[in-house]
Design an enzyme around this catalytic site. Sequence first.
Site, PDB file in Angstrom:
ATOM      1  N   GLY A  12     127.359  29.822  15.294  1.00 44.50           N
ATOM      2  CA  GLY A  12     128.200  29.769  16.686  1.00 44.50           C
ATOM      3  C   GLY A  12     127.351  30.190  18.046  1.00 44.50           C
ATOM      4  O   GLY A  12     126.408  31.070  17.838  1.00 44.50           O
ATOM      5  N   LEU A  13     127.850  29.970  19.088  1.00 41.39           N
ATOM      6  CA  LEU A  13     127.358  30.424  20.150  1.00 41.39           C
ATOM      7  C   LEU A  13     127.413  31.912  20.465  1.00 41.39           C
ATOM      8  O   LEU A  13     128.499  32.560  19.856  1.00 41.39           O
ATOM      9  CB  LEU A  13     127.721  29.636  21.437  1.00 41.39           C
ATOM     10  N   SER A  14     126.651  32.618  21.108  1.00 42.88           N
ATOM     11  CA  SER A  14     126.888  34.177  21.484  1.00 42.88           C
ATOM     12  C   SER A  14     128.451  34.213  21.975  1.00 42.88           C
ATOM     13  O   SER A  14     128.590  33.390  22.986  1.00 42.88           O
ATOM     14  CB  SER A  14     125.844  34.685  22.463  1.00 42.88           C
ATOM     15  N   GLY A  15     128.971  35.192  21.689  1.00 47.73           N
ATOM     16  CA  GLY A  15     130.590  35.404  22.063  1.00 47.73           C
ATOM     17  C   GLY A  15     131.454  34.488  21.538  1.00 47.73           C
ATOM     18  O   GLY A  15     132.664  34.544  21.893  1.00 47.73           O
TER      19      GLY A  15
ATOM     20  N   THR B 167     131.069  37.425  14.771  1.00 44.40           N
ATOM     21  CA  THR B 167     130.986  38.935  14.027  1.00 44.40           C
ATOM     22  C   THR B 167     132.391  39.525  14.019  1.00 44.40           C
ATOM     23  O   THR B 167     132.761  40.196  12.860  1.00 44.40           O
ATOM     24  CB  THR B 167     130.257  39.790  14.813  1.00 44.40           C
TER      25      THR B 167
ATOM     26  N   SER C 174     121.989  31.396  14.830  1.00 50.42           N
ATOM     27  CA  SER C 174     121.384  30.276  13.903  1.00 50.42           C
ATOM     28  C   SER C 174     121.336  29.059  14.657  1.00 50.42           C
ATOM     29  O   SER C 174     122.056  27.940  13.924  1.00 50.42           O
ATOM     30  CB  SER C 174     121.849  30.479  12.568  1.00 50.42           C
TER      31      SER C 174
END
Length: 302
Positions: A48-51, A55, A122
């Site tokens: 997925g996108l950053s943010g 995680t 990714s």
Amino acid sequence: MGIQRDDSQNVNKATNVFATEHKVSRSKRGEIIGSRGGFRGCTIWFTGLSGAGKTTIAFALEEYLVARGIPAYGLDGDNVRTGLNKNLGFAPEDREENIRRVAEVGKLFADSGVVALCSFVSPYNKDRELARQLHKSCGLPFFEIHVATSLEECEKRDVKGLYKKARAGLIKGFTGIDQPYESPENPEVIINTESRTVEDCVQQIVEVLQKNDILPQSVVEKVMDLTIPEENLAEALAEAEQLPSVEITKLDLQWLQVLGEGWATPLTGFMREREFLQCQHFNCLLDHGVTNQSVPVVLPVH
């Protein structure tokens, strides 16, 4: 062992390397790793996108599993780039190599009986498919989790301040801004984190893992409602008319309500002899993991 130069990628490749088969089977590892027993090794790939929350969810799932005796380890994009992949940038070819290395590491974790939790942007389908095929080729389960938080929401969060820098032109090649993100075509799970708790997202994944026999039923913190949906009621009543019947007391009916509403989860009916003996001798149910159950739920038939 020798070294062969690959000028197309400007790297050195090792030659005369031969894989050596382990003498410890996966089932044997499964007997000694963790407190639940059984081989549970797999890789769960968060993309997925950053943010987006990859995680955050992965590390919450890691904590959830370990607390229940199931070995798990989280591999995060930033953490990996401070060590194993610190020599890689964010150009497309570097991103491809980043994912290839992580997929290999995830495979090793999974093969050891650990649930590998890989959290990486990714952005390219071909790289994620490479990771999947790497696991498939050696019989290891692989689950792709698309954390599908919108770009607008990710920019609003911008925990690391990266979107602000990318919009200002201070960061080049940032996924979602000036580099593309290819959404998964057929992920095992799609999660939208907006207006949802982390715990809710974790349970969504846990249920999928349980249905795929990675996790025992006992680790799913969800009540199993056994009541018949209204749209299926007529069919269920017709079937019941064909079944043998027994007379039950008011107390039996109350226990039936407890079972039907899921308060005796993971029981899906009155105890059979095996479950009754486990309850009497061990104060718990031992099939599909360990579940505390000190009270027998039985239907005496005379």
